[in-house]
Design a protein around this motif. Structure first.
Motif, short mmCIF file in Angstrom:
data_model
loop_
_atom_site.label_atom_id
_atom_site.label_comp_id
_atom_site.label_asym_id
_atom_site.label_seq_id
_atom_site.Cartn_x
_atom_site.Cartn_y
_atom_site.Cartn_z
N VAL A 1 -0.38 -3.49 12.76
CA VAL A 1 -0.65 -2.71 11.55
C VAL A 1 -1.89 -3.25 10.85
O VAL A 1 -2.77 -2.50 10.44
CB VAL A 1 0.57 -2.78 10.59
N ARG A 2 -1.97 -4.56 10.73
CA ARG A 2 -3.09 -5.15 10.00
C ARG A 2 -4.34 -5.19 10.86
O ARG A 2 -5.43 -5.34 10.34
CB ARG A 2 -2.73 -6.56 9.56
N ARG B 1 4.17 -5.89 2.53
CA ARG B 1 2.99 -6.20 1.74
C ARG B 1 3.15 -5.61 0.35
O ARG B 1 3.60 -4.49 0.20
CB ARG B 1 1.76 -5.62 2.42
N ASP B 2 2.82 -6.40 -0.65
CA ASP B 2 2.89 -5.97 -2.04
C ASP B 2 4.29 -5.47 -2.38
O ASP B 2 4.44 -4.46 -3.08
CB ASP B 2 1.85 -4.88 -2.35
N GLY B 3 5.30 -6.14 -1.87
CA GLY B 3 6.66 -5.75 -2.19
C GLY B 3 7.09 -4.42 -1.60
O GLY B 3 8.05 -3.82 -2.05
N LEU B 4 6.37 -3.95 -0.60
CA LEU B 4 6.69 -2.66 0.01
C LEU B 4 6.84 -2.88 1.51
O LEU B 4 5.95 -3.44 2.15
CB LEU B 4 5.55 -1.68 -0.27
N ILE B 5 7.98 -2.44 2.07
CA ILE B 5 8.16 -2.58 3.51
C ILE B 5 7.64 -1.33 4.20
O ILE B 5 8.04 -0.21 3.85
CB ILE B 5 9.64 -2.77 3.87
N HIS B 6 6.75 -1.51 5.16
CA HIS B 6 6.30 -0.38 5.97
C HIS B 6 7.19 -0.30 7.18
O HIS B 6 7.35 -1.27 7.90
CB HIS B 6 4.85 -0.56 6.39
N ILE B 7 7.77 0.88 7.38
CA ILE B 7 8.75 1.04 8.44
C ILE B 7 8.26 2.08 9.43
O ILE B 7 7.85 3.18 9.03
CB ILE B 7 10.11 1.45 7.86
N HIS B 8 8.28 1.71 10.69
CA HIS B 8 7.96 2.68 11.72
C HIS B 8 9.25 3.35 12.17
O HIS B 8 10.23 2.67 12.44
CB HIS B 8 7.30 1.99 12.91
N ALA B 9 9.23 4.68 12.20
CA ALA B 9 10.43 5.41 12.58
C ALA B 9 10.16 6.19 13.86
O ALA B 9 9.07 6.74 14.04
CB ALA B 9 10.84 6.36 11.47
N SER C 1 7.67 4.15 3.93
CA SER C 1 7.74 2.86 3.24
C SER C 1 8.96 2.82 2.33
O SER C 1 9.49 3.85 1.93
CB SER C 1 6.46 2.59 2.45
N TYR C 2 9.41 1.62 2.07
CA TYR C 2 10.62 1.41 1.30
C TYR C 2 10.39 0.22 0.39
O TYR C 2 9.80 -0.79 0.80
CB TYR C 2 11.78 1.14 2.25
N ARG C 3 10.86 0.34 -0.85
CA ARG C 3 10.70 -0.78 -1.78
C ARG C 3 12.02 -1.54 -1.88
O ARG C 3 12.99 -1.03 -2.43
CB ARG C 3 10.30 -0.25 -3.16
N PRO C 4 12.05 -2.75 -1.32
CA PRO C 4 13.31 -3.51 -1.34
C PRO C 4 13.59 -4.06 -2.74
O PRO C 4 12.68 -4.40 -3.48
CB PRO C 4 13.06 -4.65 -0.36
#
Lengths: 89, 93, 173, 104
Positions: free
Chosen positions: D96-97, C134-142, C104-107
């Motif tokens: 995801v959701r 969600r909630d200001g956090l980007i979930h990133i799949h790597a 996750s990354y916080r933009p």
């Protein structure tokens, strides 16, 4: 070799690739996989249309490609739409 | 070039027929809708090959696009109703 | 805070009108007769976009900047070529070499439009795919979750911020 | 450089670009069929395909009859890229959701 012959050969290769991608539409397993494969079909279809437009000399085929792009966007949006009241975000 | 074109047409037609059969024979509504969209795209390619860009346009926009989106919604609603009625959902496949 | 002056603002009513007109000209192939249909279409498109997205940017901050675009385009093209090569090489070898996972990354981007562009370009960067915000956090799949994605993402964010004349110091929301 | 040589070189470049594009499409499809999970497949889909279409477009570009056609092709590529990236994000978010997965 003229480019139009080469283009036709590549269009044929792309067509076979698309047919292989159809396997993913049929086997799934999840609906999202099917949707993805349909999207791949759209992108490859645009490429085939561009090549056909150059080979057959019909520039109007690019308009069909534009519709393909629109179609991919609309069907993905229709697919991922959530039910009202299920998620408030 | 003519041989190549013939090969192209054959692949196009064979896949179209297989797709049509797979769509009609699919037991699951949502899979049938996905296959129907793919079928519409493929048919548009056939029209394009037949040098009829206008018909290809109509097929892609109305047949696959609008029809597909509407059928997706309908399949979703039908499956939802099945589930709400306490049926086995769309697990008939 | 001194804001960089926008060279080109695409967000005002006039800018949008120009943009849609250019779009129509490209689509219709530049035939003058096409404007019989084109003019009403362009006008209603402008009206609809103003109606749907009325925010013309607080004192023009959301405008896209020409200088940023000049920097963004080559960066984007290069990254997209690298992304395609990366995934093709991973897939075409006899044993697929992936270790998928989430990070996750916080933009720090404040502007909503800039965030959308950031999310979309993440998906075209090598090995990353933006999955959720969600909630200001980007979930990133790597594709390879053992790598540290932070530096690449921070660099991309800086380029996107330059594209929109956005400053990263504004903090999350 | 005389005219025929120039045309020949242009044709050669066109053919090479188209071949490269086809290669990326093949990679995308192979990824779609081989990769184990949904997210990884999305990777293959978005990246390989956009690049493949871009290369094919560059190959067809010299054959464009006029400037508007070339611009339209560029526009088409940009639209496909935006639609592809956004679509991938939407599909991933839905997965995801986990909402609606059982309905459709």
């Amino acid at each position: 070799m003229t480019p139009s012959t080469a283009f036709l050969a590549i269009a044929l290769v792309l067509l076979i690739t698309m047919a292989a991608g159809l396997v993913r539409v049929i086997i799934g397993p999840s609906p999202a996989d099917r949707m993805m494969a349909a999207q791949l079909l759209g992108t490859s279809g645009i490429a085939v249309l561009l090549l056909l437009a150059a080979t057959l000399g019909i520039p109007a085929l690019i308009d069909v490609g534009l519709i393909f792009a629109l179609l991919a966007a609309v069907s993905v949006a229709a697919f991922t739409r959530r039910r009202i009241g299920q998620d408030r975000s | 070039m003519p041989t190549l074109l013939l090969l192209f047409d054959l692949v196009l037609l064979a896949t179209l027929i297989v797709l049509a059969l797979a769509t009609v024979l699919s037991p699951e509504p949502r899979r049938a809708v996905m296959l129907f969209i793919a079928f519409g795209l493929w048919l548009a390619l056939v029209w394009a090959r037949l040098r009829a860009p206008d018909i290809a346009l109509a097929e892609a926009a109305i047949g696959a696009g609008m029809g597909g989106a509407l059928m997706l919604a309908a399949a979703r609603r039908a499956a939802h109703r099945d589930e709400a009625a306490g049926g086995d959902g769309d697990k008939r496949a | 805070m001194i804001r960089p002056r926008s060279l080109h603002r695409f967000m005002g009513p006039l800018g949008r009108l120009g943009l849609f007109s250019a779009l129509w000209a490209v689509l219709a192939g530049g035939s003058p007769a096409s404007w019989i249909i084109g003019a009403p279409t362009v006008l209603s498109a402008t009206w609809a976009s103003l109606r749907l997205h009325p925010d013309t940017g607080r004192d023009g901050r959301a405008g896209m900047r020409l200088l940023g675009l000049v920097r963004f385009t080559p960066f984007f093209l290069l990254q997209s070529i690298r992304g395609g090569l990366d995934v093709a090489l991973r897939v075409l070898r006899p044993r697929v070499r992936i270790h998928p996972g989430f990070q996750s990354y916080r933009p720090r981007l404040g502007d909503p439009l800039a965030r959308v562009v950031f999310l979309d370009t993440i998906s075209l960067l090598p090995g990353t795919l933006s999955a959720d915000l969600r909630d200001g956090l980007i979930h990133i799949h790597a594709l390879d979750a053992r790598d540290d994605l932070e530096p690449g993402l921070a660099r991309l964010e800086a380029v996107v911020a330059a594209l929109f004349g956005d400053s990263l110091e504004s903090g999350p929301r | 450089m005389d005219q025929p040589t120039f045309g020949l070189i242009l044709n050669l470049i066109s053919t090479l670009l188209a071949c490269g594009g086809a290669l990326f499409f093949i990679a995308g499809t192979v990824g779609l069929l081989r990769l184990p999970d949904l997210y990884s497949r999305l990777h293959a889909l978005t990246k390989a395909d956009n690049l493949g279409l871009g290369l094919i477009m560059l190959a067809v570009l010299p054959q464009a009859p006029d400037l508007f056609f070339a611009l339209k092709m560029l526009l088409l590529w940009v639209l496909v890229m935006i639609a592809g990236a956004t679509g991938a994000h939407l599909i991933a978010k839905r997965a995801v959701r986990g909402d609606g997965e059982d309905i459709l």
